[in-house]
Design a protein around this motif. Structure first.
Motif, PDB file in Angstrom:
ATOM      1  N   ARG A 163      -5.746   6.162   5.878  1.00  0.00           N
ATOM      2  CA  ARG A 163      -7.115   6.091   5.389  1.00  0.00           C
ATOM      3  C   ARG A 163      -7.239   6.708   3.998  1.00  0.00           C
ATOM      4  N   GLU A 218      -5.913   4.189   1.524  1.00  0.00           N
ATOM      5  CA  GLU A 218      -6.828   3.058   1.446  1.00  0.00           C
ATOM      6  C   GLU A 218      -8.049   3.399   0.602  1.00  0.00           C
ATOM      7  N   ASP A 231       0.821  -1.212   0.000  1.00  0.00           N
ATOM      8  CA  ASP A 231       0.000   0.000   0.000  1.00  0.00           C
ATOM      9  C   ASP A 231       0.858   1.267   0.000  1.00  0.00           C
ATOM     10  N   GLU A 254      -5.566  -7.231   2.988  1.00  0.00           N
ATOM     11  CA  GLU A 254      -5.139  -6.564   4.222  1.00  0.00           C
ATOM     12  C   GLU A 254      -4.291  -7.523   5.049  1.00  0.00           C
ATOM     13  N   PHE A 282      -2.647  -0.849   5.520  1.00  0.00           N
ATOM     14  CA  PHE A 282      -3.553   0.242   5.148  1.00  0.00           C
ATOM     15  C   PHE A 282      -3.771   1.194   6.329  1.00  0.00           C
TER      16      PHE A 282
END
Length: 211
Positions: A56, A59, A30, A75, A53
């Protein structure tokens, strides 16, 4: 037949997108997603994005893009392992043992050292190679050869010790010599021949090959 995977992690971004044609699986963590977007990476070629993640904003953007490109979001919340470690576990579980990694160096140096530690953990399980703007680097077996490297910088880094090293094809060869962190390392050598061979009997050795 393609049997190689490509992974992008959150260090310095490559300046250009590498050739993607030789990879059967392409993934990123990520933290690397932000620079792939800036590079205009073809997101439709991603197989999955993994990580904890913890941002925020990132994500939400990943979820939004996944709706268009159909890559998998995985995740991996385990805080006892790095996102890089967990991504490698996912790739290995999908049957891949040859993995190229971009984005391991640069940025915060504790991350770089952590990435080397992860590579050390997996060195006997997979063939893992790192690439950045300066070199490629990876752990090598006890007998190893490289071709098409004449004129390139070759560095040998013990991790933390490598014994009885013998090399051919380098400007400053080693003749059954030992390297050890804190005492003697083998950086900034030069390949005098197109082919370089390296042998050692004990320990572990990381090779850096300049571009």
């Amino acid at each position: 037949m393609k049997n190689k995977a490509l992974l992008f992690i959150n260090g310095d971004a490559p300046k250009t997108i590498p050739d993607l044609s030789g990879y059967a699986l392409i993934a990123c963590t990520d933290g690397a997603f932000h620079y792939l977007e800036k590079l205009h990476f073809p997101l439709g070629m991603l197989d999955f994005i993994s990580g904890d993640f913890d941002s925020r904003q990132i994500e939400n953007e990943i979820i939004r893009q996944a709706q268009y490109y159909s890559f998998e979001i995985i995740e991996t919340p385990d805080q006892n392992k790095t996102d890089f470690h967990k991504a490698l576990e996912l790739i290995i579980a999908k049957g891949f043992k040859n993995i190229d990694v971009f984005g391991a160096s640069g940025g915060e140096q504790d991350h770089f050292l952590g990435n080397l530690s992860v590579a050390f953990f997996f060195k006997d399980k997979i063939n893992l190679k790192f690439f950045d703007e300066y070199s490629s680097y990876y752990f090598i077996p006890k007998e190893f050869s490289i071709d098409n490297v004449k004129g390139k910088m070759i560095s040998l880094m013990p991790f933390p010790v490598a014994k009885n090293i013998e090399t051919t094809g380098l400007k400053w060869p080693l003749h059954h010599e030992d390297l050890m962190l804190g005492e003697r390392i083998g950086t900034r050598n030069v390949a005098e021949n197109q082919d370089v061979s390296i042998r050692y009997s004990d320990g572990d050795l990381l090779v850096f090959i300049g571009k």
